[in-house]
Design a protein around this motif. Structure first.
Motif, PDB file in Angstrom:
ATOM      1  N   VAL A  31     -11.872  10.221  -9.512  1.00 52.63           N
ATOM      2  CA  VAL A  31     -11.453   9.842  -8.160  1.00 52.63           C
ATOM      3  C   VAL A  31     -10.903  11.082  -7.456  1.00 52.63           C
ATOM      4  O   VAL A  31     -10.045  11.779  -8.015  1.00 52.63           O
ATOM      5  N   PRO A  32     -11.371  11.401  -6.257  1.00 52.66           N
ATOM      6  CA  PRO A  32     -10.817  12.558  -5.532  1.00 52.66           C
ATOM      7  C   PRO A  32      -9.303  12.431  -5.375  1.00 52.66           C
ATOM      8  O   PRO A  32      -8.795  11.342  -5.066  1.00 52.66           O
ATOM      9  N   ALA A  33      -8.600  13.530  -5.577  1.00 49.09           N
ATOM     10  CA  ALA A  33      -7.135  13.492  -5.553  1.00 49.09           C
ATOM     11  C   ALA A  33      -6.603  12.973  -4.224  1.00 49.09           C
ATOM     12  O   ALA A  33      -5.643  12.195  -4.179  1.00 49.09           O
ATOM     13  N   MET A  34      -7.227  13.394  -3.095  1.00 53.01           N
ATOM     14  CA  MET A  34      -6.732  12.939  -1.798  1.00 53.01           C
ATOM     15  C   MET A  34      -6.945  11.445  -1.608  1.00 53.01           C
ATOM     16  O   MET A  34      -6.143  10.780  -0.948  1.00 53.01           O
ATOM     17  N   ASP A  35      -8.003  10.878  -2.216  1.00 51.00           N
ATOM     18  CA  ASP A  35      -8.206   9.424  -2.146  1.00 51.00           C
ATOM     19  C   ASP A  35      -7.059   8.708  -2.854  1.00 51.00           C
ATOM     20  O   ASP A  35      -6.546   7.691  -2.367  1.00 51.00           O
ATOM     21  N   ALA A  36      -6.672   9.254  -4.016  1.00 60.39           N
ATOM     22  CA  ALA A  36      -5.563   8.653  -4.759  1.00 60.39           C
ATOM     23  C   ALA A  36      -4.256   8.775  -3.988  1.00 60.39           C
ATOM     24  O   ALA A  36      -3.466   7.823  -3.915  1.00 60.39           O
ATOM     25  N   VAL A  37      -4.031   9.936  -3.383  1.00 63.36           N
ATOM     26  CA  VAL A  37      -2.815  10.136  -2.592  1.00 63.36           C
ATOM     27  C   VAL A  37      -2.805   9.192  -1.392  1.00 63.36           C
ATOM     28  O   VAL A  37      -1.778   8.584  -1.063  1.00 63.36           O
ATOM     29  N   ASN A  38      -3.940   9.053  -0.747  1.00 63.69           N
ATOM     30  CA  ASN A  38      -4.012   8.178   0.424  1.00 63.69           C
ATOM     31  C   ASN A  38      -3.745   6.722   0.064  1.00 63.69           C
ATOM     32  O   ASN A  38      -3.114   5.988   0.842  1.00 63.69           O
ATOM     33  N   VAL A  39      -4.212   6.308  -1.100  1.00 59.03           N
ATOM     34  CA  VAL A  39      -3.948   4.934  -1.548  1.00 59.03           C
ATOM     35  C   VAL A  39      -2.453   4.735  -1.784  1.00 59.03           C
ATOM     36  O   VAL A  39      -1.878   3.692  -1.420  1.00 59.03           O
ATOM     37  N   MET A  40      -1.806   5.734  -2.390  1.00 62.33           N
ATOM     38  CA  MET A  40      -0.355   5.642  -2.568  1.00 62.33           C
ATOM     39  C   MET A  40       0.347   5.610  -1.216  1.00 62.33           C
ATOM     40  O   MET A  40       1.328   4.875  -1.022  1.00 62.33           O
ATOM     41  N   GLY A  41      -0.160   6.399  -0.273  1.00 63.11           N
ATOM     42  CA  GLY A  41       0.409   6.378   1.071  1.00 63.11           C
ATOM     43  C   GLY A  41       0.232   5.026   1.738  1.00 63.11           C
ATOM     44  O   GLY A  41       1.139   4.538   2.423  1.00 63.11           O
ATOM     45  N   ASP A  42      -0.937   4.407   1.521  1.00 61.39           N
ATOM     46  CA  ASP A  42      -1.170   3.061   2.057  1.00 61.39           C
ATOM     47  C   ASP A  42      -0.138   2.076   1.515  1.00 61.39           C
ATOM     48  O   ASP A  42       0.370   1.217   2.251  1.00 61.39           O
ATOM     49  N   ALA A  43       0.165   2.209   0.230  1.00 58.27           N
ATOM     50  CA  ALA A  43       1.154   1.322  -0.387  1.00 58.27           C
ATOM     51  C   ALA A  43       2.501   1.464   0.296  1.00 58.27           C
ATOM     52  O   ALA A  43       3.174   0.458   0.605  1.00 58.27           O
ATOM     53  N   LEU A  44       2.889   2.695   0.561  1.00 57.30           N
ATOM     54  CA  LEU A  44       4.181   2.911   1.203  1.00 57.30           C
ATOM     55  C   LEU A  44       4.177   2.480   2.665  1.00 57.30           C
ATOM     56  O   LEU A  44       5.197   1.974   3.163  1.00 57.30           O
ATOM     57  N   ARG A  45       3.061   2.645   3.324  1.00 60.27           N
ATOM     58  CA  ARG A  45       2.989   2.173   4.710  1.00 60.27           C
ATOM     59  C   ARG A  45       3.110   0.652   4.771  1.00 60.27           C
ATOM     60  O   ARG A  45       3.770   0.103   5.661  1.00 60.27           O
ATOM     61  N   GLU A  46       2.471  -0.035   3.817  1.00 58.50           N
ATOM     62  CA  GLU A  46       2.588  -1.497   3.767  1.00 58.50           C
ATOM     63  C   GLU A  46       4.036  -1.913   3.541  1.00 58.50           C
ATOM     64  O   GLU A  46       4.539  -2.845   4.195  1.00 58.50           O
ATOM     65  N   LEU A  47       4.703  -1.215   2.632  1.00 55.22           N
ATOM     66  CA  LEU A  47       6.117  -1.518   2.396  1.00 55.22           C
ATOM     67  C   LEU A  47       6.956  -1.196   3.624  1.00 55.22           C
ATOM     68  O   LEU A  47       7.928  -1.897   3.922  1.00 55.22           O
ATOM     69  N   GLY A  48       6.580  -0.132   4.341  1.00 50.99           N
ATOM     70  CA  GLY A  48       7.313   0.231   5.546  1.00 50.99           C
ATOM     71  C   GLY A  48       7.257  -0.863   6.594  1.00 50.99           C
ATOM     72  O   GLY A  48       8.259  -1.175   7.244  1.00 50.99           O
ATOM     73  N   VAL A  49       6.089  -1.462   6.744  1.00 53.68           N
ATOM     74  CA  VAL A  49       5.947  -2.580   7.680  1.00 53.68           C
ATOM     75  C   VAL A  49       6.799  -3.760   7.220  1.00 53.68           C
ATOM     76  O   VAL A  49       7.505  -4.396   8.020  1.00 53.68           O
ATOM     77  N   GLN A  50       6.752  -4.038   5.926  1.00 52.21           N
ATOM     78  CA  GLN A  50       7.552  -5.133   5.386  1.00 52.21           C
ATOM     79  C   GLN A  50       9.043  -4.866   5.557  1.00 52.21           C
ATOM     80  O   GLN A  50       9.822  -5.785   5.841  1.00 52.21           O
ATOM     81  N   PHE A  51       9.423  -3.595   5.417  1.00 48.93           N
ATOM     82  CA  PHE A  51      10.835  -3.229   5.597  1.00 48.93           C
ATOM     83  C   PHE A  51      11.273  -3.464   7.045  1.00 48.93           C
ATOM     84  O   PHE A  51      12.346  -4.015   7.302  1.00 48.93           O
ATOM     85  N   GLN A  52      10.438  -3.056   7.993  1.00 47.20           N
ATOM     86  CA  GLN A  52      10.772  -3.261   9.403  1.00 47.20           C
ATOM     87  C   GLN A  52      10.844  -4.746   9.750  1.00 47.20           C
ATOM     88  O   GLN A  52      11.597  -5.143  10.642  1.00 47.20           O
ATOM     89  N   ASN A  53      10.047  -5.569   9.027  1.00 44.81           N
ATOM     90  CA  ASN A  53      10.081  -7.017   9.238  1.00 44.81           C
ATOM     91  C   ASN A  53      11.134  -7.712   8.373  1.00 44.81           C
ATOM     92  O   ASN A  53      11.210  -8.934   8.351  1.00 44.81           O
ATOM     93  N   MET A  54      11.913  -6.895   7.657  1.00 42.74           N
ATOM     94  CA  MET A  54      12.976  -7.391   6.772  1.00 42.74           C
ATOM     95  C   MET A  54      12.452  -8.313   5.665  1.00 42.74           C
ATOM     96  O   MET A  54      13.120  -9.241   5.232  1.00 42.74           O
ATOM     97  N   GLU A  55      11.220  -8.012   5.211  1.00 45.38           N
ATOM     98  CA  GLU A  55      10.633  -8.744   4.095  1.00 45.38           C
ATOM     99  C   GLU A  55      10.958  -8.075   2.763  1.00 45.38           C
ATOM    100  O   GLU A  55      10.917  -8.706   1.707  1.00 45.38           O
TER     101      GLU A  55
END
Length: 214
Positions: A31-55
């Motif tokens: 798996v290309p390293a940047m693809d793996a990094v981007n997936v981890m970034g996606d995970a944190l962005r999803e959590l960021g949205v949940q954090f802003q929604n107080m989930e």
């Protein structure tokens, strides 16, 4: 699930050991390293949205950020292959920070990592950093570049505040000020008089080289 799916779940779960394990598994699977990094970034962005929604709450976000860093440490040697060209002859020095009021550090840390593997000398000031301190750190470090990240629309005015501090102190011409983050746009970057905007960490390397003329 695939290794990359497992990696994303490990970050969401705040599982440092799992992030390291599945990052290594991604490399082994080709798996290309940047693809793996981007997936981890996606995970944190999803959590960021949940954090802003107080989930979810701050401890969960911080644990996920630690897991991201654990996975990133495994992927970092592979990321060097994503950087085009050799390190510049002159060592470019950069300070980078997430601006005051903003605790989000993932994108900023990715840029700091990519600048480092590109051969820059980087001082990562962390998140929620006061504007005047950023200017002071740039002076003490002898920086060529100041990188400013802001994820939230409420905190991007602090990117302008740093530029205003530089102007007030007669220091603006000494630095290339580059901005990025979820709420930052090319139009905003131009409006505040920055030297450039990048949408991701790989582009940030090319932008930094371009503004430094290397």
């Amino acid at each position: 699930m695939s290794a990359i799916d497992d990696l994303k779940k490990a970050v969401i779960d705040g599982d440092d050991d799992g992030a390291r394990e599945y990052a290594a598994a991604c490399i082994a699977a080709g798996v290309p390293a940047m693809d793996a990094v981007n997936v981890m970034g996606d995970a944190l962005r999803e959590l960021g949205v949940q954090f802003q929604n107080m989930e979810v709450f701050l401890p969960e976000v911080l644990l996920a950020t630690d897991a991201f860093k654990a996975g990133l440490a495994v992927l970092e040697p592979e990321l060097m292959k994503a950087v085009d060209g050799a390190a510049p002859a002159k060592k470019i020095k950069a300070v980078i920070a997430t601006v005051k009021g903003d605790v989000h550090a993932v994108g900023k840390d990715m840029v700091a990592t990519m600048w480092t593997v590109a051969g820059f000398d980087v001082k990562n000031l962390g998140a929620d950093v006061d504007s005047e301190y950023i200017v002071k750190a740039a002076e003490e470090f002898g920086a060529d570049i100041i990188g400013l990240s802001a994820l939230m629309s409420t905190t991007i005015p602090h990117q302008k505040e740093v530029i205003d501090f530089l102007e007030a102190k007669g220091l603006r011409s000494k630095y290339k000020v580059l901005v990025g983050g979820g709420s930052t746009t090319p139009q905003w970057a131009e409006q505040i008089g920055s030297d450039g905007f990048s949408k991701d960490a790989v582009e940030a390397v090319e932008l930094a080289k371009k503004v430094m003329g290397v």
